[in-house]
Scaffold this motif. Structure first.
Motif, mmCIF file in Angstrom:
data_model
loop_
_atom_site.group_PDB
_atom_site.id
_atom_site.type_symbol
_atom_site.label_atom_id
_atom_site.label_comp_id
_atom_site.label_asym_id
_atom_site.label_seq_id
_atom_site.Cartn_x
_atom_site.Cartn_y
_atom_site.Cartn_z
ATOM 1 N N ASP A 274 11.103 43.268 20.678
ATOM 2 C CA ASP A 274 11.676 43.338 22.025
ATOM 3 C C ASP A 274 12.353 42.045 22.459
ATOM 4 N N LEU A 275 12.378 41.043 21.604
ATOM 5 C CA LEU A 275 13.022 39.777 21.950
ATOM 6 C C LEU A 275 14.535 39.933 21.744
ATOM 7 N N ILE A 276 15.189 40.476 22.767
ATOM 8 C CA ILE A 276 16.618 40.805 22.661
ATOM 9 C C ILE A 276 17.373 40.097 23.790
ATOM 10 N N PHE A 277 18.444 39.421 23.416
ATOM 11 C CA PHE A 277 19.329 38.781 24.386
ATOM 12 C C PHE A 277 20.619 39.609 24.453
ATOM 13 N N VAL A 278 20.934 40.089 25.657
ATOM 14 C CA VAL A 278 22.076 40.984 25.848
ATOM 15 C C VAL A 278 23.138 40.256 26.676
ATOM 16 N N ASN A 279 24.275 40.008 26.071
ATOM 17 C CA ASN A 279 25.400 39.399 26.782
ATOM 18 C C ASN A 279 26.534 40.416 26.914
ATOM 19 N N LYS A 280 27.341 40.215 27.931
ATOM 20 C CA LYS A 280 28.538 41.051 28.089
ATOM 21 C C LYS A 280 29.615 40.217 28.784
ATOM 22 N N SER A 281 30.846 40.671 28.630
ATOM 23 C CA SER A 281 31.957 39.978 29.293
ATOM 24 C C SER A 281 32.259 40.641 30.616
ATOM 25 N N GLU A 282 32.900 39.899 31.516
ATOM 26 C CA GLU A 282 33.232 40.435 32.834
ATOM 27 C C GLU A 282 34.252 41.571 32.759
ATOM 28 N N THR A 283 34.935 41.692 31.628
ATOM 29 C CA THR A 283 35.915 42.768 31.453
ATOM 30 C C THR A 283 35.271 44.026 30.893
ATOM 31 N N GLY A 284 33.949 43.985 30.736
ATOM 32 C CA GLY A 284 33.248 45.180 30.266
ATOM 33 C C GLY A 284 33.479 45.481 28.809
ATOM 34 N N GLY A 285 33.921 44.484 28.073
ATOM 35 C CA GLY A 285 34.097 44.689 26.644
ATOM 36 C C GLY A 285 35.531 44.894 26.233
ATOM 37 N N LEU A 286 36.476 44.973 27.222
ATOM 38 C CA LEU A 286 37.886 45.114 26.879
ATOM 39 C C LEU A 286 38.432 43.795 26.372
ATOM 40 N N PRO A 287 39.542 43.826 25.652
ATOM 41 C CA PRO A 287 40.127 42.571 25.182
ATOM 42 C C PRO A 287 40.370 41.636 26.349
ATOM 43 N N PHE A 288 40.050 40.389 26.170
ATOM 44 C CA PHE A 288 40.108 39.418 27.251
ATOM 45 C C PHE A 288 41.108 38.333 26.918
ATOM 46 N N THR A 289 41.975 37.984 27.927
ATOM 47 C CA THR A 289 43.005 36.970 27.679
ATOM 48 C C THR A 289 42.492 35.570 27.862
ATOM 49 N N GLY A 290 41.395 35.441 28.591
ATOM 50 C CA GLY A 290 40.852 34.117 28.852
ATOM 51 C C GLY A 290 41.274 33.567 30.186
ATOM 52 N N ASP A 291 42.102 34.306 31.012
ATOM 53 C CA ASP A 291 42.557 33.814 32.311
ATOM 54 C C ASP A 291 42.475 34.958 33.305
ATOM 55 N N THR A 292 41.447 34.971 34.138
ATOM 56 C CA THR A 292 41.238 36.079 35.079
ATOM 57 C C THR A 292 42.297 36.087 36.170
ATOM 58 N N PHE A 293 42.837 34.928 36.577
ATOM 59 C CA PHE A 293 43.848 34.878 37.635
ATOM 60 C C PHE A 293 45.119 35.591 37.184
ATOM 61 N N ARG A 294 45.588 35.310 35.991
ATOM 62 C CA ARG A 294 46.817 35.930 35.494
ATOM 63 C C ARG A 294 46.635 37.423 35.296
ATOM 64 N N LEU A 295 45.464 37.811 34.873
ATOM 65 C CA LEU A 295 45.226 39.233 34.704
ATOM 66 C C LEU A 295 45.346 39.947 36.046
ATOM 67 N N THR A 296 44.778 39.376 37.099
ATOM 68 C CA THR A 296 44.873 39.971 38.431
ATOM 69 C C THR A 296 46.318 40.016 38.912
ATOM 70 N N MET A 297 47.042 38.928 38.634
ATOM 71 C CA MET A 297 48.439 38.858 39.056
ATOM 72 C C MET A 297 49.250 39.962 38.412
ATOM 73 N N TRP A 298 49.055 40.154 37.104
ATOM 74 C CA TRP A 298 49.844 41.173 36.411
ATOM 75 C C TRP A 298 49.467 42.574 36.853
ATOM 76 N N VAL A 299 48.214 42.779 37.159
ATOM 77 C CA VAL A 299 47.798 44.092 37.671
ATOM 78 C C VAL A 299 48.462 44.362 39.018
ATOM 79 N N SER A 300 48.535 43.298 39.863
ATOM 80 C CA SER A 300 49.187 43.457 41.177
ATOM 81 C C SER A 300 50.666 43.767 41.017
ATOM 82 N N ILE A 301 51.304 43.033 40.122
ATOM 83 C CA ILE A 301 52.731 43.266 39.891
ATOM 84 C C ILE A 301 52.981 44.692 39.410
ATOM 85 N N MET A 302 52.084 45.150 38.499
ATOM 86 C CA MET A 302 52.229 46.521 38.002
ATOM 87 C C MET A 302 52.060 47.531 39.127
ATOM 88 N N GLY A 303 51.148 47.233 40.077
ATOM 89 C CA GLY A 303 50.945 48.148 41.210
ATOM 90 C C GLY A 303 52.156 48.191 42.125
#
Length: 324
Positions: A274-303
């Protein structure tokens, strides 16, 4: 004349008798009256890296019995496994007795052999004497409690050591529900006082610390945790697992050290699996660019772009309708 002859004969007789009397001790001195006995120490099973010095005790049946050279107070030392020859030198006829035992080992983990040997040395007139050999020296060694028919040639002492207990603490790592890359995360092992004993990286899903050798009875506490890194896009597991190790040894049965380990997560008991360490990324496992600000910006532009397209489509449809 007759008187002088008697005096001469008397003097010659005295001379012959003197020579005869001196011949016996002179012959005894030239013949070595020696008995040789081997004592040996053997280690059965586990052997510690550092050699111990073992003491062989020789106790004579009488204080005037000759003792072997190379000892002090009847104590003869052997370093590690080995054999030592005890040489007894005698000056005359007789029966000489000795008791041979081993002292306690210096190492507290050593179970020393408590055997008792009895040595009897007979120095006798030779059955078939010659000018060079007038005496027989016979050494008889006997093990206390052994078969009377057995006549061991060596006083053998077999020692045993308690083997230390050894434990290996492990854990499991997952990242976004999958096996992470090797060396992607670090883990720390600390003792009960909070001192860091070791830091290791994962090998795939496996986290393995170096073996811990325990050669003293008692209770030991270890804590396993993940090193919280500086990658902001990763949600690290802050769990702390405690391993409590109880080390025992059955001295009466000449047992080895035994370790029993129990695990806890907080105050709740758990199993080693039971000694298990569980990590996850804030993107839920999707490919991550390493810059959350730019990702938000591009999503806004797409919207915004999508909204513009919809507005243009509505205008075009209205114009088309009016044109009819």
């Amino acid at each position: 004349m007759l008187m002088k002859m008697k005096q001469f004969i008397t003097a010659m007789l005295v001379l012959v008798m003197s020579v005869s009397i001196l011949a016996v001790p002179a012959s005894a001195e030239t013949e070595a009256l020696t008995a040789k006995i081997n004592v040996a120490v053997k280690i059965d099973g586990y052997q510690p890296e550092q050699k111990d010095t073992y003491e062989i005790h020789v106790v004579p049946g009488s204080s005037n019995f000759p003792m072997p050279s190379g000892g002090e107070g009847g104590v003869y030392k052997i370093l590690g496994q080995g054999t030592k020859e005890l040489v007894f030198n005698y000056q005359g006829l007789g029966v000489y007795t000795y008791t041979i035992t081993q002292g306690n080992c210096g190492n507290g983990d050593c179970y020393h052999d408590e055997s008792v040997y009895y040595l009897t040395v007979y120095v006798l007139n030779a059955e078939k004497p010659t000018a060079e050999h007038r005496f027989d020296v016979i050494a008889v060694l006997k093990l206390d409690g052994g078969n009377d028919a057995d006549k061991p040639e060596t006083a053998l002492f077999t020692n045993k050591y308690a083997k230390p207990a050894e434990i290996t603490l492990t854990a499991t790592k997952t990242y976004n529900g999958k096996t992470p890359k090797t060396n992607q995360f670090d883990f720390r092992l600390r003792d009960g006082s909070g001192n860091t004993l070791e830091t290791v990286s994962n090998v795939g899903k496996n986290v393995t610390f170096s073996p811990i050798v325990l050669d003293e009875t008692g209770t030991y506490t270890y804590k396993i945790s993940e090193v919280i890194g500086d990658r902001s896009y990763i949600i690290y597991d802050k769990s702390i697992y405690t391993a409590t190790v109880v080390v025992t040894r059955d001295v009466e049965k000449q047992g080895n050290y035994e370790a029993a380990v129990r695990y806890q997560k907080g105050t709740k008991a758990c199993d080693a699996d039971d000694l298990i360490f569980v990590n996850k990324s804030e993107t839920g496992g999707l490919p991550f660019t390493g810059d959350t600000f730019r990702l938000t910006m591009w999503v806004s532009i797409m919207g915004i772009s999508l909204t513009g397209v919809l507005v243009l489509a509505v205008i075009w449809l209205k114009k088309r309708k009016n044109g009819r």
